[in-house]
Design a protein around this motif. Structure first.
Motif, PDB file in Angstrom:
ATOM      1  N   ASP A 131      15.246  27.638  -9.357  1.00 26.69           N
ATOM      2  CA  ASP A 131      15.151  26.495 -10.261  1.00 26.69           C
ATOM      3  C   ASP A 131      14.100  26.737 -11.352  1.00 26.69           C
ATOM      4  OD1 ASP A 131      15.687  23.979 -11.309  1.00 26.69           O
ATOM      5  OD2 ASP A 131      14.521  22.911  -9.811  1.00 26.69           O
ATOM      6  N   ASP A 161      28.252  21.010   3.507  1.00 26.09           N
ATOM      7  CA  ASP A 161      27.071  21.768   3.094  1.00 26.09           C
ATOM      8  C   ASP A 161      27.382  22.668   1.898  1.00 26.09           C
ATOM      9  OD1 ASP A 161      25.285  20.642   4.828  1.00 26.09           O
ATOM     10  OD2 ASP A 161      25.463  22.219   6.338  1.00 26.09           O
ATOM     11  N   ARG A 165      27.270  20.440  -1.075  1.00 29.03           N
ATOM     12  CA  ARG A 165      25.891  20.110  -1.441  1.00 29.03           C
ATOM     13  C   ARG A 165      25.230  21.275  -2.182  1.00 29.03           C
ATOM     14  NH1 ARG A 165      26.079  16.908   3.103  1.00 29.03           N
ATOM     15  NH2 ARG A 165      25.533  18.518   4.584  1.00 29.03           N
ATOM     16  N   LEU A 166      25.455  22.488  -1.679  1.00 26.08           N
ATOM     17  CA  LEU A 166      24.881  23.661  -2.336  1.00 26.08           C
ATOM     18  C   LEU A 166      25.471  23.838  -3.730  1.00 26.08           C
ATOM     19  CD1 LEU A 166      23.102  26.157  -2.391  1.00 26.08           C
ATOM     20  CD2 LEU A 166      24.927  27.391  -1.177  1.00 26.08           C
ATOM     21  N   LEU A 198      15.850  28.516  -3.368  1.00 25.29           N
ATOM     22  CA  LEU A 198      16.413  27.724  -4.458  1.00 25.29           C
ATOM     23  C   LEU A 198      15.320  27.193  -5.393  1.00 25.29           C
ATOM     24  CD1 LEU A 198      19.246  25.721  -2.677  1.00 25.29           C
ATOM     25  CD2 LEU A 198      19.486  27.673  -4.220  1.00 25.29           C
ATOM     26  N   GLU A 199      14.142  26.891  -4.853  1.00 26.59           N
ATOM     27  CA  GLU A 199      13.051  26.382  -5.687  1.00 26.59           C
ATOM     28  C   GLU A 199      12.619  27.425  -6.717  1.00 26.59           C
ATOM     29  OE1 GLU A 199      12.999  26.310  -2.258  1.00 26.59           O
ATOM     30  OE2 GLU A 199      13.617  24.217  -2.159  1.00 26.59           O
ATOM     31  N   GLU A 233      23.169  21.621 -10.640  1.00 18.39           N
ATOM     32  CA  GLU A 233      21.990  20.922 -11.157  1.00 18.39           C
ATOM     33  C   GLU A 233      20.978  21.923 -11.725  1.00 18.39           C
ATOM     34  OE1 GLU A 233      18.517  19.093  -8.617  1.00 18.39           O
ATOM     35  OE2 GLU A 233      20.231  17.719  -8.628  1.00 18.39           O
ATOM     36  N   ILE A 234      20.741  22.999 -11.013  1.00 18.87           N
ATOM     37  CA  ILE A 234      19.790  24.024 -11.455  1.00 18.87           C
ATOM     38  C   ILE A 234      20.243  24.664 -12.764  1.00 18.87           C
ATOM     39  CG2 ILE A 234      18.899  26.342 -10.935  1.00 18.87           C
ATOM     40  CD1 ILE A 234      18.808  25.444  -7.961  1.00 18.87           C
ATOM     41  N   GLY A 239      26.564  21.520  -5.654  1.00 26.80           N
ATOM     42  CA  GLY A 239      25.933  20.486  -6.470  1.00 26.80           C
ATOM     43  C   GLY A 239      24.525  20.863  -6.887  1.00 26.80           C
ATOM     44  N   ARG A 240      23.785  21.443  -5.962  1.00 32.50           N
ATOM     45  CA  ARG A 240      22.399  21.865  -6.274  1.00 32.50           C
ATOM     46  C   ARG A 240      22.400  22.995  -7.305  1.00 32.50           C
ATOM     47  NH1 ARG A 240      17.771  21.596  -7.906  1.00 32.50           N
ATOM     48  NH2 ARG A 240      16.053  22.576  -6.800  1.00 32.50           N
ATOM     49  N   LEU A 241      23.298  23.963  -7.151  1.00 35.44           N
ATOM     50  CA  LEU A 241      23.374  25.063  -8.119  1.00 35.44           C
ATOM     51  C   LEU A 241      23.816  24.541  -9.493  1.00 35.44           C
ATOM     52  CD1 LEU A 241      24.884  27.849  -5.852  1.00 35.44           C
ATOM     53  CD2 LEU A 241      22.556  27.781  -6.811  1.00 35.44           C
TER      54      LEU A 241
END
Length: 177
Positions: A112, A140, A143-144, A108-109, A150-151, A146-148
């Motif tokens: 990003d 989970d 959360r994923l 994911l980093e 955000e990215i 949400g992270r995607l």
């Protein structure tokens, strides 16, 4: 016609697609589609043939790829512009170079750092969200997602598939995934 297929694999998705990229472009034209996305699994090898086929048949090509995440499952990335193409090319290259042969994936980093110019789809029933849900549960997967989100900053979309398969019906009815 307003339908656009955004998740099509060709024979460049080893063992997952059978049609050549130019044949997909021809068939899209036959069906009256104005655009088509080619999203081979961890690969961009069919892009030139796809581009040429789309030009020949009057279909607007959308370049993309379905990439495997190191955490499991896949996401679909579609190019918005030339910057997106550069980032997608980098991601596909790094997915192959940074991992053991035959096991491409991205963290994911890295995603990003190379998200500009790309639109992200969650990957449907083989996607990263479903993989997270199957592995460790809904929290989970949320959360994923949400992270995607955000990215990709308003360029992340959840794929919902219902092919009248038992698992699709249950997924769309109970969890919308």
């Amino acid at each position: 016609m307003s339908f656009v297929e955004l998740h099509a694999r060709s024979a460049f998705s080893m063992l997952d697609g059978a049609s050549l990229p130019e044949d997909l472009a021809r068939r899209a034209a036959d069906l009256g589609l104005t655009s088509l996305a080619l999203t081979d699994l961890d690969d961009l090898g069919g892009a030139v043939r796809f581009s040429e086929g789309c030009e020949e048949h009057g279909v607007r090509p959308i370049f993309g790829a379905e990439l495997t995440l190191a955490t499991g499952g896949t996401i679909v990335l579609l190019c918005e512009d030339a910057h997106g193409w550069r980032n997608l090319s980098t991601l596909v290259t790094r997915a192959r170079m940074d991992r053991p042969r035959g096991e491409p994936s991205i963290e994911l980093e890295l995603l990003d750092r190379h998200s500009r110019g790309l639109v992200c789809l969650s990957g449907g029933h083989e996607g990263a969200l479903q993989s997270a849900m199957d592995r460790t549960g809904l929290a989970d997967a949320e959360r994923l997602a949400g992270r995607l989100a955000e990215i990709f900053r308003r360029r992340f979309y959840v794929e919902v598939n219902d092919h009248s398969l038992v698992e699709d019906v249950e997924r769309t009815r109970d969890r919308l995934l």
